[in-house]
Design a protein around this motif. Structure first.
Motif, PDB file in Angstrom:
ATOM      1  N   VAL A 135      -0.523   2.849   2.547  1.00 43.24           N
ATOM      2  CA  VAL A 135      -1.528   1.832   1.885  1.00 43.24           C
ATOM      3  C   VAL A 135      -2.869   2.330   1.805  1.00 43.24           C
ATOM      4  N   CYS A 178       1.366  -4.361  -2.168  1.00 37.82           N
ATOM      5  CA  CYS A 178       1.180  -3.528  -1.613  1.00 37.82           C
ATOM      6  C   CYS A 178       2.230  -2.420  -1.229  1.00 37.82           C
ATOM      7  N   SER A 231      -1.258   0.733  -5.293  1.00 41.74           N
ATOM      8  CA  SER A 231      -2.499   1.490  -4.622  1.00 41.74           C
ATOM      9  C   SER A 231      -2.824   1.995  -6.186  1.00 41.74           C
TER      10      SER A 231
END
Ligand code: SF4
Ligand code: SF4
Lengths: 111, 350
Positions: free
Chosen positions: B281, B337, B344
Protein backbone atom coordinates in the motif's frame (compact mmCIF):
# COMPACT_ATOMS: atom_id res chain seq x y z
CA UNK A 1 -39.77 -13.66 6.53
CA UNK A 2 -38.71 -11.93 3.34
CA UNK A 3 -41.68 -10.61 1.41
CA UNK A 4 -40.15 -11.34 -1.97
CA UNK A 5 -38.68 -14.42 -3.61
CA UNK A 6 -35.57 -12.56 -4.65
CA UNK A 7 -33.37 -10.56 -2.27
CA UNK A 8 -30.26 -8.87 -3.78
CA UNK A 9 -28.39 -9.62 -0.54
CA UNK A 10 -28.79 -13.36 -1.21
CA UNK A 11 -26.21 -13.14 -3.98
CA UNK A 12 -23.55 -12.61 -1.31
CA UNK A 13 -24.60 -15.93 0.21
CA UNK A 14 -24.09 -17.86 -3.03
CA UNK A 15 -20.77 -19.43 -1.86
CA UNK A 16 -22.65 -20.91 1.10
CA UNK A 17 -24.30 -23.52 -1.10
CA UNK A 18 -21.14 -25.59 -0.51
CA UNK A 19 -22.14 -25.92 3.14
CA UNK A 20 -24.88 -28.39 2.27
CA UNK A 21 -22.91 -30.23 -0.36
CA UNK A 22 -19.22 -29.58 -0.10
CA UNK A 23 -18.07 -31.73 -2.99
CA UNK A 24 -20.61 -30.68 -5.62
CA UNK A 25 -20.53 -27.02 -4.55
CA UNK A 26 -16.75 -26.85 -4.70
CA UNK A 27 -16.66 -28.63 -8.04
CA UNK A 28 -19.20 -26.16 -9.41
CA UNK A 29 -17.29 -23.08 -8.23
CA UNK A 30 -13.98 -24.45 -9.54
CA UNK A 31 -15.61 -25.10 -12.88
CA UNK A 32 -17.30 -21.70 -12.90
CA UNK A 33 -14.05 -19.93 -12.14
CA UNK A 34 -12.19 -21.83 -14.82
CA UNK A 35 -14.83 -21.10 -17.46
CA UNK A 36 -14.44 -17.34 -16.97
CA UNK A 37 -10.65 -17.34 -17.23
CA UNK A 38 -9.11 -15.96 -20.39
CA UNK A 39 -8.92 -18.71 -23.00
CA UNK A 40 -9.64 -18.76 -26.70
CA UNK A 41 -12.17 -16.06 -25.77
CA UNK A 42 -11.21 -12.96 -23.79
CA UNK A 43 -12.69 -12.35 -20.34
CA UNK A 44 -14.48 -9.37 -21.86
CA UNK A 45 -16.18 -11.53 -24.51
CA UNK A 46 -17.18 -14.07 -21.89
CA UNK A 47 -18.65 -11.33 -19.73
CA UNK A 48 -20.90 -10.19 -22.59
CA UNK A 49 -22.01 -13.76 -23.33
CA UNK A 50 -22.80 -14.22 -19.63
CA UNK A 51 -24.83 -11.02 -19.64
CA UNK A 52 -26.87 -12.15 -22.64
CA UNK A 53 -27.50 -15.59 -21.13
CA UNK A 54 -28.41 -14.02 -17.78
CA UNK A 55 -31.29 -12.30 -19.55
CA UNK A 56 -32.35 -15.37 -21.45
CA UNK A 57 -32.48 -17.46 -18.27
CA UNK A 58 -33.98 -14.41 -16.53
CA UNK A 59 -31.80 -14.58 -13.45
CA UNK A 60 -31.85 -11.25 -11.58
CA UNK A 61 -28.74 -12.19 -9.59
CA UNK A 62 -26.79 -12.90 -12.78
CA UNK A 63 -28.06 -9.71 -14.41
CA UNK A 64 -26.82 -7.65 -11.43
CA UNK A 65 -23.52 -9.48 -11.37
CA UNK A 66 -22.74 -9.24 -15.07
CA UNK A 67 -23.90 -5.66 -15.48
CA UNK A 68 -21.42 -4.79 -12.79
CA UNK A 69 -18.77 -7.04 -14.29
CA UNK A 70 -19.26 -5.30 -17.63
CA UNK A 71 -18.92 -1.86 -16.05
CA UNK A 72 -15.70 -2.97 -14.39
CA UNK A 73 -14.32 -4.09 -17.71
CA UNK A 74 -15.18 -0.81 -19.40
CA UNK A 75 -17.92 -2.42 -21.49
CA UNK A 76 -20.25 0.31 -22.75
CA UNK A 77 -24.01 0.31 -22.36
CA UNK A 78 -24.39 0.08 -26.14
CA UNK A 79 -22.35 -3.14 -26.13
CA UNK A 80 -24.37 -4.49 -23.20
CA UNK A 81 -27.69 -3.75 -24.90
CA UNK A 82 -26.54 -5.38 -28.14
CA UNK A 83 -25.55 -8.47 -26.20
CA UNK A 84 -29.01 -8.61 -24.60
CA UNK A 85 -30.65 -8.22 -28.01
CA UNK A 86 -28.50 -11.04 -29.32
CA UNK A 87 -29.77 -13.27 -26.54
CA UNK A 88 -33.34 -12.08 -27.08
CA UNK A 89 -33.12 -12.68 -30.84
CA UNK A 90 -31.99 -16.26 -30.31
CA UNK A 91 -34.66 -16.76 -27.71
CA UNK A 92 -37.45 -15.41 -29.92
CA UNK A 93 -35.97 -17.22 -32.89
CA UNK A 94 -36.12 -20.43 -30.91
CA UNK A 95 -39.83 -19.76 -30.30
CA UNK A 96 -40.58 -18.77 -33.86
CA UNK A 97 -38.73 -21.63 -35.47
CA UNK A 98 -41.26 -23.91 -33.81
CA UNK A 99 -43.83 -22.26 -36.03
CA UNK A 100 -42.57 -24.56 -38.76
CA UNK A 101 -43.88 -27.44 -36.69
CA UNK A 102 -47.21 -25.71 -36.34
CA UNK A 103 -47.34 -25.08 -40.07
CA UNK A 104 -46.41 -28.67 -40.84
CA UNK A 105 -49.07 -29.99 -38.50
CA UNK A 106 -51.66 -27.55 -39.80
CA UNK A 107 -51.00 -28.54 -43.38
CA UNK A 108 -51.15 -32.20 -42.53
CA UNK A 109 -54.44 -31.91 -40.70
CA UNK A 110 -56.22 -29.65 -43.11
CA UNK A 111 -56.90 -29.86 -46.82
CA UNK B 1 -23.68 17.34 -12.01
CA UNK B 2 -22.65 19.63 -9.14
CA UNK B 3 -20.62 22.71 -9.95
CA UNK B 4 -19.46 23.38 -6.41
CA UNK B 5 -17.52 21.47 -3.79
CA UNK B 6 -19.24 19.73 -0.89
CA UNK B 7 -17.71 22.39 1.30
CA UNK B 8 -19.35 25.22 -0.65
CA UNK B 9 -22.63 23.32 -0.63
CA UNK B 10 -22.25 22.94 3.15
CA UNK B 11 -22.76 19.19 2.94
CA UNK B 12 -22.18 17.04 5.97
CA UNK B 13 -19.62 14.84 4.20
CA UNK B 14 -17.41 17.88 3.61
CA UNK B 15 -16.28 17.37 7.19
CA UNK B 16 -13.51 14.84 7.81
CA UNK B 17 -14.81 13.86 11.23
CA UNK B 18 -18.26 13.07 9.81
CA UNK B 19 -16.70 10.87 7.15
CA UNK B 20 -14.64 8.99 9.72
CA UNK B 21 -17.68 8.57 11.92
CA UNK B 22 -19.68 7.17 9.02
CA UNK B 23 -16.90 4.75 8.13
CA UNK B 24 -16.64 3.42 11.68
CA UNK B 25 -20.32 2.90 12.38
CA UNK B 26 -23.19 1.15 10.62
CA UNK B 27 -22.08 -2.07 8.93
CA UNK B 28 -18.65 -1.84 10.56
CA UNK B 29 -20.19 -2.08 14.02
CA UNK B 30 -21.29 -5.69 13.72
CA UNK B 31 -21.47 -6.97 10.13
CA UNK B 32 -18.08 -6.38 8.59
CA UNK B 33 -14.56 -6.56 10.05
CA UNK B 34 -12.68 -3.29 10.46
CA UNK B 35 -9.49 -2.70 8.50
CA UNK B 36 -7.53 -2.73 11.71
CA UNK B 37 -8.90 -6.18 12.46
CA UNK B 38 -7.67 -7.43 9.09
CA UNK B 39 -4.18 -6.06 9.80
CA UNK B 40 -4.14 -7.71 13.22
CA UNK B 41 -5.00 -11.04 11.61
CA UNK B 42 -1.87 -10.90 9.47
CA UNK B 43 0.31 -9.40 12.22
CA UNK B 44 0.64 -6.13 10.39
CA UNK B 45 -0.86 -3.85 13.01
CA UNK B 46 0.32 -1.21 13.54
CA UNK B 47 1.17 -0.74 9.89
CA UNK B 48 4.76 0.46 9.48
CA UNK B 49 6.48 2.31 6.63
CA UNK B 50 9.15 0.77 4.39
CA UNK B 51 11.91 2.82 2.77
CA UNK B 52 10.61 6.20 1.64
CA UNK B 53 10.41 6.48 -2.14
CA UNK B 54 7.81 9.11 -2.96
CA UNK B 55 7.11 12.59 -1.68
CA UNK B 56 3.65 13.67 -2.75
CA UNK B 57 2.93 17.38 -2.49
CA UNK B 58 -0.59 18.68 -2.67
CA UNK B 59 -0.26 22.20 -4.08
CA UNK B 60 -3.85 23.11 -3.30
CA UNK B 61 -7.47 22.09 -3.58
CA UNK B 62 -8.42 24.56 -6.31
CA UNK B 63 -9.40 22.90 -9.57
CA UNK B 64 -11.05 23.89 -12.84
CA UNK B 65 -13.21 20.75 -12.61
CA UNK B 66 -15.65 19.39 -10.05
CA UNK B 67 -15.53 15.65 -10.74
CA UNK B 68 -18.21 13.57 -9.12
CA UNK B 69 -15.81 11.09 -7.52
CA UNK B 70 -13.13 13.56 -6.34
CA UNK B 71 -11.56 12.49 -3.04
CA UNK B 72 -10.15 15.99 -2.53
CA UNK B 73 -13.51 17.76 -2.84
CA UNK B 74 -11.64 20.06 -5.20
CA UNK B 75 -13.23 22.76 -7.32
CA UNK B 76 -13.01 26.37 -8.45
CA UNK B 77 -14.38 27.50 -5.09
CA UNK B 78 -11.59 25.96 -3.00
CA UNK B 79 -9.11 28.58 -1.84
CA UNK B 80 -6.54 26.36 -0.11
CA UNK B 81 -3.29 26.94 -2.01
CA UNK B 82 0.30 26.18 -1.01
CA UNK B 83 2.26 29.37 -0.36
CA UNK B 84 5.74 30.11 -1.68
CA UNK B 85 7.04 29.90 1.87
CA UNK B 86 5.79 26.33 2.29
CA UNK B 87 7.18 25.51 -1.16
CA UNK B 88 10.58 26.77 0.03
CA UNK B 89 10.35 24.43 3.00
CA UNK B 90 9.50 21.57 0.62
CA UNK B 91 12.54 22.40 -1.54
CA UNK B 92 14.77 22.14 1.53
CA UNK B 93 13.35 18.69 2.21
CA UNK B 94 13.76 17.59 -1.42
CA UNK B 95 17.47 18.48 -1.20
CA UNK B 96 18.09 15.86 1.48
CA UNK B 97 15.36 13.26 1.15
CA UNK B 98 16.02 9.64 0.27
CA UNK B 99 12.86 9.62 -1.85
CA UNK B 100 13.54 9.30 -5.58
CA UNK B 101 10.12 10.46 -6.78
CA UNK B 102 8.45 13.81 -6.41
CA UNK B 103 4.74 13.75 -7.14
CA UNK B 104 2.78 17.01 -7.47
CA UNK B 105 -0.95 16.82 -7.12
CA UNK B 106 -3.98 18.95 -6.25
CA UNK B 107 -6.71 20.05 -7.19
CA UNK B 108 -5.10 21.21 -10.37
CA UNK B 109 -1.52 21.86 -9.26
CA UNK B 110 -1.00 24.12 -12.28
CA UNK B 111 -3.48 26.63 -10.81
CA UNK B 112 -1.12 27.43 -7.96
CA UNK B 113 0.34 30.83 -8.93
CA UNK B 114 3.85 29.65 -7.96
CA UNK B 115 3.57 26.32 -9.75
CA UNK B 116 6.06 27.11 -12.52
CA UNK B 117 8.57 28.66 -10.19
CA UNK B 118 8.38 25.60 -7.95
CA UNK B 119 8.78 23.12 -10.82
CA UNK B 120 11.82 25.04 -12.11
CA UNK B 121 13.44 25.04 -8.66
CA UNK B 122 12.63 21.41 -7.89
CA UNK B 123 13.84 20.24 -11.32
CA UNK B 124 17.24 21.79 -10.56
CA UNK B 125 17.59 19.46 -7.57
CA UNK B 126 17.88 16.43 -9.83
CA UNK B 127 14.79 14.44 -8.79
CA UNK B 128 14.85 11.08 -10.56
CA UNK B 129 11.15 10.86 -11.34
CA UNK B 130 9.27 14.15 -11.30
CA UNK B 131 5.52 13.60 -11.65
CA UNK B 132 2.81 16.19 -12.21
CA UNK B 133 -0.76 14.95 -11.96
CA UNK B 134 -2.46 17.04 -14.60
CA UNK B 135 -6.17 16.79 -15.27
CA UNK B 136 -5.59 17.53 -19.01
CA UNK B 137 -8.45 20.01 -19.40
CA UNK B 138 -6.41 22.61 -17.54
CA UNK B 139 -4.05 22.64 -20.52
CA UNK B 140 -6.96 23.76 -22.72
CA UNK B 141 -8.80 25.79 -20.05
CA UNK B 142 -7.18 29.14 -20.68
CA UNK B 143 -4.58 30.62 -23.03
CA UNK B 144 -2.15 31.03 -20.16
CA UNK B 145 -1.94 27.25 -19.84
CA UNK B 146 -1.60 26.39 -23.55
CA UNK B 147 2.18 26.15 -23.30
CA UNK B 148 2.13 23.72 -20.35
CA UNK B 149 3.15 20.72 -22.50
CA UNK B 150 6.29 22.60 -23.61
CA UNK B 151 6.94 23.64 -20.02
CA UNK B 152 6.62 20.03 -18.84
CA UNK B 153 8.96 18.89 -21.58
CA UNK B 154 11.57 21.50 -20.71
CA UNK B 155 11.76 20.20 -17.16
CA UNK B 156 11.44 16.54 -18.07
CA UNK B 157 8.24 16.22 -16.06
CA UNK B 158 6.44 12.87 -16.04
CA UNK B 159 2.79 13.63 -16.80
CA UNK B 160 0.08 11.48 -15.19
CA UNK B 161 -3.47 12.28 -16.24
CA UNK B 162 -6.97 11.06 -15.47
CA UNK B 163 -9.10 9.54 -18.19
CA UNK B 164 -12.14 7.59 -16.99
CA UNK B 165 -13.04 6.10 -20.35
CA UNK B 166 -12.25 6.12 -24.03
CA UNK B 167 -15.76 7.25 -24.88
CA UNK B 168 -17.16 10.74 -24.54
CA UNK B 169 -20.36 9.79 -22.71
CA UNK B 170 -18.72 8.04 -19.79
CA UNK B 171 -15.96 10.59 -19.43
CA UNK B 172 -18.25 13.61 -19.40
CA UNK B 173 -20.63 11.94 -16.96
CA UNK B 174 -17.90 11.57 -14.37
CA UNK B 175 -15.84 14.68 -15.03
CA UNK B 176 -18.25 17.19 -16.56
CA UNK B 177 -19.52 18.09 -19.99
CA UNK B 178 -16.85 18.99 -22.54
CA UNK B 179 -14.11 17.26 -20.55
CA UNK B 180 -13.65 14.47 -23.06
CA UNK B 181 -13.04 16.69 -26.09
CA UNK B 182 -10.63 18.92 -24.18
CA UNK B 183 -8.77 15.93 -22.76
CA UNK B 184 -8.40 14.43 -26.23
CA UNK B 185 -7.03 17.70 -27.57
CA UNK B 186 -4.60 17.97 -24.63
CA UNK B 187 -3.39 14.40 -25.19
CA UNK B 188 -2.84 15.17 -28.87
CA UNK B 189 -0.85 18.28 -27.89
CA UNK B 190 1.30 16.15 -25.57
CA UNK B 191 1.81 13.48 -28.23
CA UNK B 192 2.78 16.19 -30.73
CA UNK B 193 5.84 17.05 -28.64
CA UNK B 194 6.56 13.32 -28.22
CA UNK B 195 5.02 12.72 -24.78
CA UNK B 196 3.94 9.07 -24.55
CA UNK B 197 5.35 8.15 -27.95
CA UNK B 198 7.28 4.91 -28.43
CA UNK B 199 11.03 5.43 -27.83
CA UNK B 200 10.49 8.87 -26.33
CA UNK B 201 11.86 9.42 -22.81
CA UNK B 202 8.90 11.72 -22.04
CA UNK B 203 6.45 9.73 -19.95
CA UNK B 204 2.70 10.12 -20.29
CA UNK B 205 0.59 7.80 -18.14
CA UNK B 206 -3.15 7.71 -17.74
CA UNK B 207 -5.16 7.05 -14.62
CA UNK B 208 -8.47 5.23 -14.78
CA UNK B 209 -10.93 5.13 -11.95
CA UNK B 210 -14.44 3.72 -12.27
CA UNK B 211 -17.24 6.16 -12.98
CA UNK B 212 -19.72 4.63 -10.56
CA UNK B 213 -20.09 2.28 -7.63
CA UNK B 214 -17.95 -0.54 -8.96
CA UNK B 215 -14.34 -1.66 -8.75
CA UNK B 216 -11.81 -1.44 -11.56
CA UNK B 217 -10.97 -4.69 -13.29
CA UNK B 218 -7.65 -6.01 -14.48
CA UNK B 219 -5.19 -3.19 -15.20
CA UNK B 220 -3.50 -4.86 -18.17
CA UNK B 221 -6.74 -5.71 -19.94
CA UNK B 222 -8.05 -2.17 -19.50
CA UNK B 223 -4.76 -0.72 -20.68
CA UNK B 224 -5.05 -2.74 -23.88
CA UNK B 225 -8.62 -1.55 -24.45
CA UNK B 226 -7.67 2.08 -23.82
CA UNK B 227 -4.62 1.87 -26.07
CA UNK B 228 -6.53 0.30 -28.92
CA UNK B 229 -9.48 2.70 -28.74
CA UNK B 230 -7.46 5.91 -28.30
CA UNK B 231 -5.09 4.94 -31.12
CA UNK B 232 -7.83 3.92 -33.54
CA UNK B 233 -10.22 6.76 -32.80
CA UNK B 234 -7.87 9.67 -32.10
CA UNK B 235 -4.35 8.52 -33.00
CA UNK B 236 -3.31 9.01 -29.36
CA UNK B 237 -0.56 7.05 -27.62
CA UNK B 238 0.51 6.82 -24.00
CA UNK B 239 2.81 4.73 -21.82
CA UNK B 240 0.87 3.01 -19.04
CA UNK B 241 -2.61 2.95 -17.61
CA UNK B 242 -2.97 2.94 -13.82
CA UNK B 243 -6.25 1.66 -12.45
CA UNK B 244 -7.28 3.26 -9.17
CA UNK B 245 -10.08 2.13 -6.90
CA UNK B 246 -12.30 4.95 -5.68
CA UNK B 247 -11.87 5.28 -1.93
CA UNK B 248 -15.04 5.85 0.08
CA UNK B 249 -14.26 9.37 1.25
CA UNK B 250 -15.32 12.91 0.43
CA UNK B 251 -17.39 13.37 -2.75
CA UNK B 252 -17.27 9.70 -3.59
CA UNK B 253 -18.57 8.77 -0.15
CA UNK B 254 -21.28 11.39 -0.51
CA UNK B 255 -22.23 9.90 -3.88
CA UNK B 256 -22.28 6.34 -2.48
CA UNK B 257 -24.61 7.35 0.33
CA UNK B 258 -26.89 9.48 -1.84
CA UNK B 259 -27.23 6.75 -4.48
CA UNK B 260 -27.85 4.05 -1.87
CA UNK B 261 -24.72 2.20 -2.95
CA UNK B 262 -22.62 2.62 0.20
CA UNK B 263 -23.29 -0.76 1.85
CA UNK B 264 -22.95 -2.77 -1.33
CA UNK B 265 -19.73 -0.95 -2.20
CA UNK B 266 -18.21 -1.58 1.21
CA UNK B 267 -19.20 -5.23 1.00
CA UNK B 268 -17.51 -5.38 -2.38
CA UNK B 269 -14.32 -3.83 -0.99
CA UNK B 270 -14.27 -6.12 2.01
CA UNK B 271 -15.02 -9.22 -0.12
CA UNK B 272 -12.20 -8.26 -2.46
CA UNK B 273 -9.76 -7.58 0.42
CA UNK B 274 -6.43 -9.10 -0.52
CA UNK B 275 -3.92 -9.43 2.33
CA UNK B 276 -1.10 -9.61 -0.23
CA UNK B 277 -1.85 -6.02 -1.25
CA UNK B 278 -1.07 -4.76 2.28
CA UNK B 279 2.63 -5.26 1.60
CA UNK B 280 2.63 -2.54 -1.02
CA UNK B 281 0.00 0.00 0.00
CA UNK B 282 1.36 3.38 -0.93
CA UNK B 283 1.51 4.85 2.57
CA UNK B 284 4.41 2.46 3.17
CA UNK B 285 6.71 4.22 0.72
CA UNK B 286 5.09 7.66 0.46
CA UNK B 287 4.69 10.79 2.49
CA UNK B 288 1.99 13.26 1.65
CA UNK B 289 2.41 16.98 2.33
CA UNK B 290 -0.63 19.24 2.33
CA UNK B 291 -0.94 22.77 0.95
CA UNK B 292 -0.35 24.12 4.47
CA UNK B 293 2.69 21.93 5.17
CA UNK B 294 1.19 19.21 7.38
CA UNK B 295 2.40 15.66 6.91
CA UNK B 296 0.19 12.66 6.20
CA UNK B 297 0.60 8.97 5.37
CA UNK B 298 -1.19 9.48 2.06
CA UNK B 299 -3.37 11.95 0.18
CA UNK B 300 -6.51 10.17 1.45
CA UNK B 301 -5.51 10.53 5.08
CA UNK B 302 -4.81 14.17 4.29
CA UNK B 303 -8.43 14.64 3.23
CA UNK B 304 -9.58 12.87 6.39
CA UNK B 305 -7.31 15.19 8.39
CA UNK B 306 -5.48 12.25 9.97
CA UNK B 307 -2.00 13.70 10.44
CA UNK B 308 1.01 11.42 10.76
CA UNK B 309 1.29 9.70 14.08
CA UNK B 310 4.72 11.15 14.89
CA UNK B 311 6.29 13.95 16.94
CA UNK B 312 7.15 15.46 13.55
CA UNK B 313 3.92 16.61 11.94
CA UNK B 314 4.87 19.64 9.87
CA UNK B 315 7.27 20.20 7.00
CA UNK B 316 9.06 22.92 8.99
CA UNK B 317 10.20 20.25 11.50
CA UNK B 318 10.84 17.57 8.88
CA UNK B 319 12.99 14.69 10.06
CA UNK B 320 12.89 11.68 7.79
CA UNK B 321 14.44 9.23 10.23
CA UNK B 322 11.96 10.06 12.93
CA UNK B 323 9.06 9.89 10.49
CA UNK B 324 10.12 6.43 9.41
CA UNK B 325 9.38 5.18 12.93
CA UNK B 326 5.77 6.22 12.83
CA UNK B 327 2.74 3.95 12.74
CA UNK B 328 0.43 4.53 9.80
CA UNK B 329 -3.12 5.73 10.60
CA UNK B 330 -5.79 3.48 9.11
CA UNK B 331 -9.57 3.30 8.88
CA UNK B 332 -12.14 1.58 6.71
CA UNK B 333 -11.31 3.73 3.65
CA UNK B 334 -8.06 1.73 3.50
CA UNK B 335 -10.05 -1.21 2.08
CA UNK B 336 -9.94 0.75 -1.18
CA UNK B 337 -6.17 0.22 -1.35
CA UNK B 338 -6.30 -3.54 -0.77
CA UNK B 339 -9.18 -4.71 -2.95
CA UNK B 340 -8.21 -7.27 -5.58
CA UNK B 341 -4.89 -6.34 -7.10
CA UNK B 342 -4.71 -3.33 -4.78
CA UNK B 343 -4.67 0.33 -5.70
CA UNK B 344 -2.29 3.23 -5.39
CA UNK B 345 -1.40 6.42 -7.25
CA UNK B 346 0.81 4.12 -9.35
CA UNK B 347 -2.08 1.78 -10.07
CA UNK B 348 -2.42 -1.79 -8.85
CA UNK B 349 0.18 -3.08 -6.42
CA UNK B 350 0.06 -6.89 -6.64
S1 SF4 C 1 -10.64 14.51 -9.52
FE1 SF4 C 1 -8.90 15.81 -10.08
S2 SF4 C 1 -9.62 16.99 -11.82
FE2 SF4 C 1 -11.43 16.17 -10.81
S3 SF4 C 1 -12.09 17.77 -9.36
FE3 SF4 C 1 -10.75 16.37 -8.26
S4 SF4 C 1 -8.72 17.27 -8.41
FE4 SF4 C 1 -9.99 18.22 -9.99
S1 SF4 D 1 -5.78 4.90 2.50
FE1 SF4 D 1 -4.37 3.45 1.58
S2 SF4 D 1 -2.45 4.57 1.43
FE2 SF4 D 1 -3.75 5.67 2.89
S3 SF4 D 1 -3.26 4.86 4.90
FE3 SF4 D 1 -4.93 3.64 4.13
S4 SF4 D 1 -3.95 1.89 3.12
FE4 SF4 D 1 -2.42 3.46 3.38
Amino acid sequence: MADSYYDPKDLRKFPKITEWSEELGTKFFDYYGKVFEKGALSEREKSLIALAVSHVVKCPYCIDAYTQDGLQRGITKEEMMEAVHTGAAIESGATLVHATQMMKKYDKLSH
Amino acid sequence: MATKSLLARKKLMAKAEEQLKYLSNGIFKDELPTFRHQLEKIDDFPLKPKALEILQLNLGYMCNQVCEHCHVDAGPDRKEIMTKETMQQCLEVIKTTKAHTLDLTGGAPEMNPNFRWFVEEAAKLGVKDFIVRSNLTIIRANKKYFDLPEFFKKHNVHVVSSMPHWTKGKTDKQRGSGVFDKSIKALQDLNAISYGMPDSPLQLDLVYNPSGAFLPSNQEALEQDFKKALKEDFDIQFNSLFTITNLPISRYLDYLIASDNYEDYMYKLVDAYNPAAVKNVMCRNTLSISWDGWLYDCDFNQMLEMRVNSPVQHIKDYNEEQLQNRSICVSQHCYGCTAGAGSSCQGSVV
